[in-house]
Enzyme design. Structure first.
Site, PDB file in Angstrom:
ATOM      1  N   GLU A 141      40.168  30.824  57.478  1.00 44.68           N
ATOM      2  CA  GLU A 141      40.438  30.927  58.808  1.00 44.68           C
ATOM      3  C   GLU A 141      40.855  29.526  59.383  1.00 44.68           C
ATOM      4  OE1 GLU A 141      37.624  33.926  60.636  1.00 44.68           O
ATOM      5  OE2 GLU A 141      37.365  32.500  62.280  1.00 44.68           O
ATOM      6  N   LYS A 180      41.113  41.666  67.398  1.00 44.73           N
ATOM      7  CA  LYS A 180      40.003  41.822  68.182  1.00 44.73           C
ATOM      8  C   LYS A 180      40.521  42.751  69.471  1.00 44.73           C
ATOM      9  CE  LYS A 180      36.642  38.379  67.781  1.00 44.73           C
ATOM     10  NZ  LYS A 180      35.751  37.370  68.278  1.00 44.73           N
ATOM     11  N   GLY A 192      32.969  29.399  65.885  1.00 42.92           N
ATOM     12  CA  GLY A 192      32.134  30.484  65.298  1.00 42.92           C
ATOM     13  C   GLY A 192      31.946  30.065  63.764  1.00 42.92           C
ATOM     14  N   ARG A 193      32.787  29.678  62.979  1.00 39.36           N
ATOM     15  CA  ARG A 193      32.601  29.631  61.554  1.00 39.36           C
ATOM     16  C   ARG A 193      31.923  28.351  61.171  1.00 39.36           C
ATOM     17  NH1 ARG A 193      37.640  29.729  63.179  1.00 39.36           N
ATOM     18  NH2 ARG A 193      39.115  28.015  62.639  1.00 39.36           N
ATOM     19  N   HIS A 217      31.962  37.919  32.921  1.00 31.46           N
ATOM     20  CA  HIS A 217      32.027  39.366  32.364  1.00 31.46           C
ATOM     21  C   HIS A 217      32.985  40.039  33.217  1.00 31.46           C
ATOM     22  CE1 HIS A 217      28.625  38.517  29.645  1.00 31.46           C
ATOM     23  NE2 HIS A 217      28.459  37.629  30.841  1.00 31.46           N
ATOM     24  N   GLU A 274      32.519  45.292  67.669  1.00 27.52           N
ATOM     25  CA  GLU A 274      31.594  45.547  66.512  1.00 27.52           C
ATOM     26  C   GLU A 274      29.957  45.340  66.951  1.00 27.52           C
ATOM     27  OE1 GLU A 274      34.192  43.776  66.120  1.00 27.52           O
ATOM     28  OE2 GLU A 274      35.277  44.080  64.380  1.00 27.52           O
ATOM     29  N   LYS A 282      28.866  34.623  70.021  1.00 26.29           N
ATOM     30  CA  LYS A 282      29.353  33.467  70.947  1.00 26.29           C
ATOM     31  C   LYS A 282      29.899  34.170  72.412  1.00 26.29           C
ATOM     32  CE  LYS A 282      32.686  29.822  71.023  1.00 26.29           C
ATOM     33  NZ  LYS A 282      33.412  28.951  70.183  1.00 26.29           N
TER      34      LYS A 282
HETATM   35  C1  G6Q Z   1      34.778  32.217  63.582  1.00 24.64           C
HETATM   36  C2  G6Q Z   1      35.726  33.319  64.065  1.00 24.64           C
HETATM   37  C3  G6Q Z   1      35.065  34.659  63.893  1.00 24.64           C
HETATM   38  C4  G6Q Z   1      33.830  34.913  65.078  1.00 24.64           C
HETATM   39  C5  G6Q Z   1      33.614  36.326  65.080  1.00 24.64           C
HETATM   40  C6  G6Q Z   1      32.393  36.634  66.025  1.00 24.64           C
HETATM   41  O1  G6Q Z   1      35.388  31.126  63.678  1.00 24.64           O
HETATM   42  O2  G6Q Z   1      36.217  33.065  65.405  1.00 24.64           O
HETATM   43  O3  G6Q Z   1      34.622  34.959  62.859  1.00 24.64           O
HETATM   44  O4  G6Q Z   1      32.901  34.333  64.580  1.00 24.64           O
HETATM   45  O5  G6Q Z   1      34.679  37.073  65.657  1.00 24.64           O
HETATM   46  O6  G6Q Z   1      32.698  36.295  67.241  1.00 24.64           O
HETATM   47  P1  G6Q Z   1      31.680  36.389  68.433  1.00 24.64           P
HETATM   48  O7  G6Q Z   1      30.394  35.220  67.928  1.00 24.64           O
HETATM   49  O8  G6Q Z   1      32.331  35.783  69.775  1.00 24.64           O
HETATM   50  O9  G6Q Z   1      30.848  37.923  68.486  1.00 24.64           O
END
Ligand code: G6Q
Length: 548
Positions: A354, A513, A268-269, A385, A214, A208
């Site tokens: 989250e 982050k 994001g989620r 199990h 990462e 996003k």
């Molecule tokens: C989701 C969070 C988090 C985010 C990641 C990736 O609600 O904010 O999981 O999606 O940190 O972020 P980017 O899409 O900006 O790389």
């Protein structure tokens, strides 16, 4: 948002008294007293059947929980979300993932943006692109069809598409192998790259913000790998991006034609419904992606229009709040009796924890009740199990959500009966337990000596009275999966409203982050720097620096 704390509400106080009255009741007795309990405490919408009868609830408790929902203005808050009001008040953003799965005719406009039109324009681009890749028309730089697709993203830019591609593997294109690289741990990317042919690989850089450390590091390494194994002139055929940040995408070397955009009102989620779902359209086909959106939209319509009494997300939220704030359960185990949903608990873990892992209400005042439970779990029957032992006989009570499909997507029907039998047997066992008398009778029938029986009775008894929900779909398909995800999204939303928190920010994630940046520069600095941390952190840095 609310100014009054949840505990000050009339219904909440009445529920406290109600819990004192019912806490020693046995679930099995409630069933014995009311033969219609299953019919009363189950409901269905958008292809999802919910049985919540195996919770310590009676008519009065349900009535009070529904009163609580009304007192906390769940319906008004829901309408505000769907209308695009800026309910994510700490980031001053609208929360409009529901608009991503609404038809074009919804014609939603917010702050001058033609939301529905923009959403459908991107969907059309996703359709064209996924058709071309699947049909072999979009090729690599040497003209060969794409065989491997690597999604590089993390968190919300990974968990949703990965989980859905896995869940819909019965619908997957036979030529396309899907890979998901998220961790900055080089083992993750390295293991995937070693399986790939640069001529037939497509990378989707999914972020996003397009600044996440990462993802950027993995994307740069993938790009270097491609330049070593492929042809720089062909980069555009092998790298596309999904993002809200065109400038950063351009700076990486991907132009606007190969970028699939979305918007800041998609968290994001909650983003699997946007262009973040591109891997789903590629793997399962655009029509199946559209069916996934339609299934979610059917759940949205139900959530917006059904009375609270039969409203699946509202009921699931209220039952969860009862178990969390009155029964006192700190975690919720998700048990999909569906191997294809094995990643669903991890997806839900992010969605719920989250969103509602918050300690202050909207007005910034500390909450005086616990919020989101710990979400965890894995596919059944495997969990049986392993950790189910603690759920049956441990000292904490952990509610479970059992999830199953009535019809399988495979051709081994005898397996499916065994799977469902285990699912139903577990929820029954959690509820009924096994009394000392039952254990004695069983052991006597086996001819075990009386003294041995008495020594073993405490070990072989089960307290029971452990709550669970069971969610059933006719089959696991794109539409039911969409409805299931939307159901949990709205459950989390309703709980956030009840607790009075902002479910749509994530300052804890933002903290993560930035925190590593300083230490990373210290690890890589040519000479040891003055010790800046506590002795533990300094000691670990020294050890790692020597090895790097
Ligand atoms: C989701 C969070 C988090 C985010 C990641 C990736 O609600 O904010 O999981 O999606 O940190 O972020 P980017 O899409 O900006 O790389």
């Amino acid at each position: 948002m609310h100014t009054q704390p949840l505990t000050a509400s009339t219904a909440f106080q009445a529920l406290r008294s109600q819990y004192a009255l019912v806490k020693n009741r046995r679930l099995a007795e409630l069933f014995a007293q009311d033969p219609s309990r299953f019919d009363t405490m189950s409901t269905k919408a958008a292809g999802i059947f919910l049985d919540y009868s195996k919770n310590l609830l009676d008519d009065t408790t349900m009535r009070l929980l529904l009163e609580l929902a009304r007192e906390r203005r769940v319906e008004a808050q829901r309408d505000a979300m769907f209308a695009g009001e800026k309910i994510n008040f700490t980031e001053k953003r609208a929360v409009l993932h529901t608009a991503l799965r609404a038809p074009l005719e919804a014609d939603l406009q917010v702050d001058g943006q033609h939301v529905s039109r923009d959403v459908h324009a991107v969907l059309e681009r996703m359709r064209v692109f996924s058709d071309r890749v699947r049909g072999g028309d979009w090729t690599g730089h040497t003209g060969r069809a794409i065989t491997d697709i690597v999604n590089i993203g993390i968190g919300g830019s990974d968990l949703g598409p990965k989980m859905v591609c896995r869940a819909l593997r019965s619908f997957a294109h036979p030529r396309l192998r899907m890979h998901f690289v998220s961790n900055v741990d080089g083992h993750d990317l390295d293991a995937v790259l070693s399986q790939l042919d640069a001529e037939t690989t497509l990378f989707i850089v999914t972020s996003k913000t397009f600044t996440t450390m990462e993802t950027m590091m993995n994307a740069q390494s993938a790009r270097r790998w491609f330049l070593q194994h492929g042809d720089a002139a062909g980069l555009a055929q092998h790298f596309v991006a999904v993002s809200t940040n065109l400038a950063a995408v351009n700076a990486f070397g991907i132009d606007a034609d190969n970028m699939f955009p979305f918007w800041d009102w998609v968290g994001g989620r909650y983003s699997v419904w946007s262009a973040i779902g591109l891997p789903i359209a590629l793997s399962a086909g655009f029509d199946n992606f559209a069916a996934f959106l339609q299934g979610a939209h059917a759940m949205d319509t139900h959530f917006r229009s059904a009375p609270l009494e039969t409203n699946l997300p509202v009921i699931l939220a209220l039952v969860g709040l009862w178990n969390r704030n009155f029964v006192g359960c700190g975690s919720l185990s998700i048990a999909p009796y569906l191997q294809d949903l094995e990643l669903f608990p991890a997806f839900l873990q992010q969605l719920d924890m989250e969103s509602n892992g918050k300690h202050v209400a909207a007005d910034g005042v500390a909450l005086d009740v616990p919020t989101g439970p710990i979400i965890w779990g894995s596919a059944g029957t495997n969990g049986q199990h392993a950790y189910f032992q603690l759920l049956h006989q441990g000292t904490d009570i952990t509610p479970l959500d059992f999830i199953a499909a009535l019809k399988p997507n495979h051709r081994l029907p005898q397996h499916h009966a065994a799977l469902l039998a285990n699912c139903f047997a577990q929820s029954e066992a959690f509820m009924c337990g096994k009394s000392a008398d039952q254990v004695r009778t069983e052991m006597q029938a086996q001819g075990i000596a009386a003294a041995d029986i008495e020594a073993l009775v405490p070990h072989r008894t089960f307290a029971g009275n452990r709550p669970s929900n069971t969610l059933l779909m006719d089959g696991l398909n794109p539409a039911t999966l969409g409805a299931l995800l939307a159901l949990y999204e709205h459950k989390v939303f309703v709980q956030g409203v009840l607790w009075g928190v902002n479910s749509f920010d994530q300052w804890g994630v933002e903290l993560g982050k930035v925190m590593a940046q300083n230490i990373q520069s210290e690890l890589l600095a040519p000479a040891a720097q003055p010790e800046r941390h506590d002795s533990s952190t300094n000691g670990l840095i020294v050890l790692a620096r020597a090895a790097l």
